[in-house]
Write a protein that holds these residues in place. Sequence first.
Motif, mmCIF file in Angstrom:
data_model
loop_
_atom_site.group_PDB
_atom_site.id
_atom_site.type_symbol
_atom_site.label_atom_id
_atom_site.label_comp_id
_atom_site.label_asym_id
_atom_site.label_seq_id
_atom_site.Cartn_x
_atom_site.Cartn_y
_atom_site.Cartn_z
ATOM 1 N N MET A 125 9.380 -10.470 2.858
ATOM 2 C CA MET A 125 10.606 -10.688 1.838
ATOM 3 C C MET A 125 10.005 -10.494 0.491
ATOM 4 S SD MET A 125 13.771 -11.687 2.212
ATOM 5 C CE MET A 125 15.128 -12.053 0.889
ATOM 6 N N LYS A 126 8.974 -11.259 -0.027
ATOM 7 C CA LYS A 126 8.669 -11.364 -1.466
ATOM 8 C C LYS A 126 8.120 -9.950 -1.608
ATOM 9 C CE LYS A 126 7.410 -15.932 -2.866
ATOM 10 N NZ LYS A 126 6.562 -16.786 -3.598
ATOM 11 N N SER A 127 7.420 -9.187 -0.666
ATOM 12 C CA SER A 127 6.702 -7.993 -1.141
ATOM 13 C C SER A 127 7.835 -6.800 -1.262
ATOM 14 C CB SER A 127 5.628 -7.607 -0.054
ATOM 15 O OG SER A 127 6.231 -7.137 1.372
ATOM 16 N N ASN A 128 8.660 -7.026 -0.475
ATOM 17 C CA ASN A 128 10.159 -6.204 -0.741
ATOM 18 C C ASN A 128 10.620 -6.307 -2.019
ATOM 19 O OD1 ASN A 128 11.875 -4.016 -0.182
ATOM 20 N ND2 ASN A 128 13.448 -5.638 0.824
ATOM 21 N N ASN A 129 10.976 -7.554 -2.448
ATOM 22 C CA ASN A 129 11.289 -8.057 -3.912
ATOM 23 C C ASN A 129 10.646 -7.311 -4.983
ATOM 24 O OD1 ASN A 129 13.235 -9.033 -5.615
ATOM 25 N ND2 ASN A 129 12.404 -11.115 -5.593
ATOM 26 N N ARG A 130 9.237 -7.671 -4.878
ATOM 27 C CA ARG A 130 8.409 -7.266 -5.845
ATOM 28 C C ARG A 130 8.255 -5.641 -6.004
ATOM 29 N NH1 ARG A 130 3.938 -9.289 -8.652
ATOM 30 N NH2 ARG A 130 2.108 -7.662 -8.916
ATOM 31 N N GLN A 131 8.300 -4.904 -4.817
ATOM 32 C CA GLN A 131 8.347 -3.494 -4.814
ATOM 33 C C GLN A 131 9.651 -3.015 -5.429
ATOM 34 O OE1 GLN A 131 8.295 -2.612 -0.755
ATOM 35 N NE2 GLN A 131 6.171 -2.110 -0.885
ATOM 36 N N LEU A 132 10.942 -3.595 -5.320
ATOM 37 C CA LEU A 132 12.046 -3.405 -6.166
ATOM 38 C C LEU A 132 12.025 -3.597 -7.417
ATOM 39 C CD1 LEU A 132 14.717 -4.748 -3.776
ATOM 40 C CD2 LEU A 132 14.340 -2.491 -4.159
ATOM 41 N N LYS A 133 11.096 -4.700 -8.003
ATOM 42 C CA LYS A 133 10.850 -4.767 -9.429
ATOM 43 C C LYS A 133 10.312 -4.039 -9.996
ATOM 44 C CE LYS A 133 12.014 -9.833 -9.347
ATOM 45 N NZ LYS A 133 11.740 -11.290 -9.663
ATOM 46 N N GLU A 134 9.101 -3.455 -9.318
ATOM 47 C CA GLU A 134 8.154 -2.542 -9.671
ATOM 48 C C GLU A 134 8.904 -1.046 -9.990
ATOM 49 O OE1 GLU A 134 4.821 -2.773 -7.171
ATOM 50 O OE2 GLU A 134 3.922 -4.345 -8.110
ATOM 51 N N ALA A 135 9.708 -1.073 -9.187
ATOM 52 C CA ALA A 135 10.365 0.516 -8.982
ATOM 53 C C ALA A 135 11.342 0.413 -10.428
ATOM 54 C CB ALA A 135 11.371 0.675 -7.832
ATOM 55 N N LYS A 136 12.048 -0.698 -10.430
ATOM 56 C CA LYS A 136 12.698 -0.977 -11.696
ATOM 57 C C LYS A 136 12.128 -0.788 -13.057
ATOM 58 C CE LYS A 136 16.637 -1.527 -11.080
ATOM 59 N NZ LYS A 136 17.811 -0.390 -11.252
#
Length: 168
Positions: free
Chosen positions: A1-12
């Motif tokens: 879950m954390k890695s998915n959230n981190r990926q979303l933030k990095e993409a943003k």
Amino acid sequence: MKSNNRQLKEAKVQEIKSKLEKAEAVILADYQGLNVEEDTELRKKLREAGIEYKVYKNTLTKLAAKEIGIDGIDEYLEGPVSIAIGYEDPTAPARILNDFAKEHKKLELKAGIIQGEIFDTDKIKQLAEIPPREVLLAKLLGSFKAPLSNLAYLLNAIKEKKESESAE
């Protein structure tokens, strides 16, 4: 879950970074207090001028700015901040937001990034007073046209005088 959230933030962050790199002008404003109708009206005016208007998380905007070497913007990214991004005319976002803020006191200009340089509120307001590019070009062409028209008038007057002298 954390890695998915981190990926979303990095993409943003990458999205914001890309927009900041392409932008001629980025204007930050405090939009808190605008009602839905006012916000819709502002978004429409900006969209018609080809300006993107977004609200991003301040921390993500700070990260993106830092990644492309824009320092000194952090102090302006506090509280609710909207971002107007102009890709062509560097004065357009400032002019539209400033004009809107005159009518709607709840919108406050905070700062801007114009071609990589940070502008405070006063500089943004000065930038907003610069006429649009088309107006400046028209004035420039007008200033070229006047002397040429005068020269043509003078040459025609000389020609007519010589013609009247030779007719005598």
